[in-house]
Design a protein around this motif. Structure first.
Motif, short mmCIF file in Angstrom:
data_model
loop_
_atom_site.label_atom_id
_atom_site.label_comp_id
_atom_site.label_asym_id
_atom_site.label_seq_id
_atom_site.Cartn_x
_atom_site.Cartn_y
_atom_site.Cartn_z
N ALA A 235 -7.57 62.37 110.59
CA ALA A 235 -6.20 61.89 110.41
C ALA A 235 -5.26 62.45 111.47
O ALA A 235 -4.36 61.75 111.96
N ASP A 236 -5.41 63.73 111.83
CA ASP A 236 -4.52 64.34 112.82
C ASP A 236 -4.74 63.73 114.21
O ASP A 236 -3.78 63.47 114.94
N GLN A 237 -5.99 63.53 114.56
CA GLN A 237 -6.29 62.90 115.86
C GLN A 237 -5.72 61.50 115.93
O GLN A 237 -5.10 61.12 116.93
N THR A 238 -5.93 60.74 114.86
CA THR A 238 -5.43 59.36 114.83
C THR A 238 -3.91 59.33 114.93
O THR A 238 -3.34 58.54 115.69
N SER A 239 -3.25 60.20 114.17
CA SER A 239 -1.79 60.22 114.16
C SER A 239 -1.23 60.56 115.54
O SER A 239 -0.28 59.92 116.01
N PHE A 240 -1.82 61.54 116.21
CA PHE A 240 -1.32 61.93 117.53
C PHE A 240 -1.47 60.78 118.53
O PHE A 240 -0.53 60.46 119.28
N LEU A 241 -2.63 60.16 118.54
CA LEU A 241 -2.87 59.08 119.50
C LEU A 241 -1.96 57.88 119.23
O LEU A 241 -1.45 57.25 120.17
N LEU A 242 -1.77 57.55 117.97
CA LEU A 242 -0.87 56.44 117.64
C LEU A 242 0.57 56.77 118.00
O LEU A 242 1.39 55.86 118.21
N THR A 243 0.89 58.05 118.10
CA THR A 243 2.24 58.47 118.46
C THR A 243 2.49 58.38 119.97
O THR A 243 3.55 57.90 120.41
N VAL A 244 1.53 58.83 120.77
CA VAL A 244 1.77 58.89 122.22
C VAL A 244 1.21 57.70 123.01
O VAL A 244 1.70 57.41 124.11
N ASN A 245 0.22 57.01 122.45
CA ASN A 245 -0.37 55.89 123.21
C ASN A 245 0.63 54.80 123.58
O ASN A 245 0.53 54.21 124.66
N PRO A 246 1.60 54.47 122.70
CA PRO A 246 2.57 53.43 123.09
C PRO A 246 3.36 53.77 124.35
O PRO A 246 3.78 52.86 125.09
N ILE A 247 3.55 55.05 124.63
CA ILE A 247 4.22 55.42 125.88
C ILE A 247 3.36 55.02 127.06
O ILE A 247 3.83 54.42 128.03
N GLU A 248 2.08 55.36 126.97
CA GLU A 248 1.14 55.02 128.04
C GLU A 248 1.08 53.51 128.25
O GLU A 248 1.07 53.03 129.38
N THR A 249 1.07 52.76 127.14
CA THR A 249 1.02 51.30 127.24
C THR A 249 2.29 50.75 127.90
O THR A 249 2.22 49.86 128.76
N ALA A 250 3.43 51.30 127.52
CA ALA A 250 4.69 50.85 128.10
C ALA A 250 4.78 51.15 129.59
O ALA A 250 5.34 50.37 130.37
N VAL A 251 4.23 52.27 129.99
CA VAL A 251 4.24 52.64 131.42
C VAL A 251 3.60 51.56 132.26
O VAL A 251 4.11 51.18 133.33
N TYR A 252 2.47 51.03 131.79
CA TYR A 252 1.74 50.02 132.56
C TYR A 252 2.42 48.65 132.54
O TYR A 252 1.96 47.72 133.19
N GLY A 253 3.52 48.55 131.81
CA GLY A 253 4.25 47.29 131.78
C GLY A 253 5.35 47.20 132.82
O GLY A 253 6.15 46.24 132.81
N GLU A 254 5.43 48.17 133.72
CA GLU A 254 6.48 48.15 134.74
C GLU A 254 6.40 46.87 135.57
O GLU A 254 5.32 46.48 136.01
N PRO A 255 7.52 46.18 135.78
CA PRO A 255 7.52 44.91 136.53
C PRO A 255 6.98 45.10 137.94
O PRO A 255 7.13 46.15 138.56
N GLU A 256 6.36 44.06 138.46
CA GLU A 256 5.84 44.10 139.83
C GLU A 256 6.97 44.07 140.85
O GLU A 256 6.89 44.70 141.90
N LYS A 257 8.03 43.33 140.53
CA LYS A 257 9.18 43.27 141.45
C LYS A 257 10.06 44.50 141.24
O LYS A 257 10.25 44.96 140.12
N ASP A 258 10.59 45.04 142.33
CA ASP A 258 11.43 46.23 142.22
C ASP A 258 12.84 45.84 141.77
O ASP A 258 13.18 44.65 141.71
N PRO A 259 13.68 46.83 141.43
CA PRO A 259 15.03 46.54 140.92
C PRO A 259 15.89 45.70 141.86
O PRO A 259 16.77 44.95 141.40
#
Length: 361
Positions: A235-259
């Motif tokens: 349960a502790d392993q699952t909870s930690f990964l579900l907490t921080v993984n969305p940050i990692e996923t969001a990072v890879y969503g950075e647009p290809e075009k710059d600001p």
């Protein structure tokens, strides 16, 4: 006037007379067949010996067949006796038995991709071509090309929608399935990616609507299962990964075009990443963790508190110039490993796969 042989000239119904045909003795044929196939040598010998006097008595054909059957069967009997005496027959039988069992085992492990079950590892001789017809199931501890993670049925199409439409559906659904299947993303080799098997236009016409999702590689086979979900994590392993993984996923969503090219998209992305950072902060503080993890958890929480403030500046930038001014400091504040010390304390993979840069990739 026509004449029929041995018949009355011109008489209606007269037919030619023929000599009775000479038949071939069936036992002689059986003797020869038994002698050739060597399956039951004594049977061929007996059939041949019985056939010879019958052929002579009935005037049948087949004497040569019977003799040949007797000779072949006698030779086979001799080989059988020699084999039993020397043990060669037993060796040959064991070799045949082992080969048969290996063949049956291989046949049992060979299946269509649509028959793959969740958690099965497999080899794909077609090396993950668009449409595979056969894969070989292997132990996950052995080198393999892929691991099945889930399946789903295509719906919403009355007729064949085409490869492009199926790809779009499969990519989204399989990404979701794979994310849930391998929560410990650091345990997934860098050259192993989301893959899926689609119905072809031919199988679609036969009613096939199944998509098989997998983690797979087109490079060197990998060893070990990549599965890390509720069936393998506590349960502790699952909870930690579900907490921080969305940050990692969001990072890879950075647009290809710059600001400078697309300021609105970049600002929206920064806002999405900020939301995941703040959710992680709350998640880390809202759970009682094992004693060994309390220190690393507190340190990670403090780091994310500082990152939140700097990403808020990025997400609220007035223009591209202000965005660029806040960009580097925001990245520097976000920990690239997202808590390697916490992973160590919780017994998770604590080393990034080679070539992967973590949250700041």
């Amino acid at each position: 006037m026509p004449y029929g042989p041995y018949g009355t000239p011109g008489m209606p119904g007269a037919v030619p007379y023929e000599q009775p045909r000479r038949t071939t003795n069936g036992l002689a044929i059986g003797s020869l067949v038994s002698g050739i196939v060597c399956c039951l040598p004594p049977l061929g010998l007996v059939l041949g010996l019985v056939a010879l006097p019958r052929i002579k008595k009935r005037g049948q054909a087949g004497k040569g067949l019977a003799i040949a059957g007797i000779v072949l069967s006698a030779f086979s009997c001799l080989l059988l006796v020699v084999g039993l005496v020397t043990g060669g027959f037993g060796t040959a039988w064991n070799s045949f038995k082992e080969g048969f069992e290996e063949g049956m085992d291989e046949a049992a492990r060979s299946k269509s991709p649509t028959a793959l079950r969740i958690g099965e590892c497999f080899e794909d001789e077609d090396k993950l071509k668009e449409y595979a017809t056969d894969v070989q199931v292997v132990d996950c501890a052995l080198p393999h090309d892929g691991e099945a993670t889930g399946r789903f049925k295509i719906t919403g199409f009355a007729e064949w929608p085409g490869d492009e439409a199926l790809d779009e559906v499969a990519e989204k659904r399989c990404d979701t399935i794979n994310t849930a299947y391998a929560l410990d993303t650091w345990a997934v080799p860098t050259d192993v990616w989301t893959y899926y098997y689609l119905p072809s236009s031919q199988t679609w016409r036969r009613g096939d609507r199944t998509v098989i999702c997998a983690y797979a590689t087109e490079k060197e086979p990998f060893k070990g299962s990549v599965r890390s979900d509720g069936s393998t994590l506590n349960a502790d392993q699952t909870s930690f990964l579900l907490t921080v993984n969305p940050i990692e996923t969001a990072v890879y969503g950075e647009p290809e075009k710059d600001p400078d090219e697309d300021f609105a998209a970049n600002k929206a992305w920064a806002g999405d990443l900020l939301k995941e950072i703040d959710r992680a902060r709350a998640g880390l503080k809202g759970r009682h963790w094992p004693a060994a993890a309390n220190g690393p958890i507190a340190e990670l929480g403090t780091t994310l508190d500082g990152a939140s403030k700097l990403w808020a500046k990025l997400a609220t930038a007035a223009d591209a110039k202000a965005y660029w001014a806040a960009y580097d400091t925001a990245w520097e504040a976000l920990p690239p490993d997202l808590g390697a010390d916490v992973r160590t304390a919780l017994g998770l993979t604590d080393t990034l796969p080679e070539g992967q840069g973590g949250a700041s990739a």
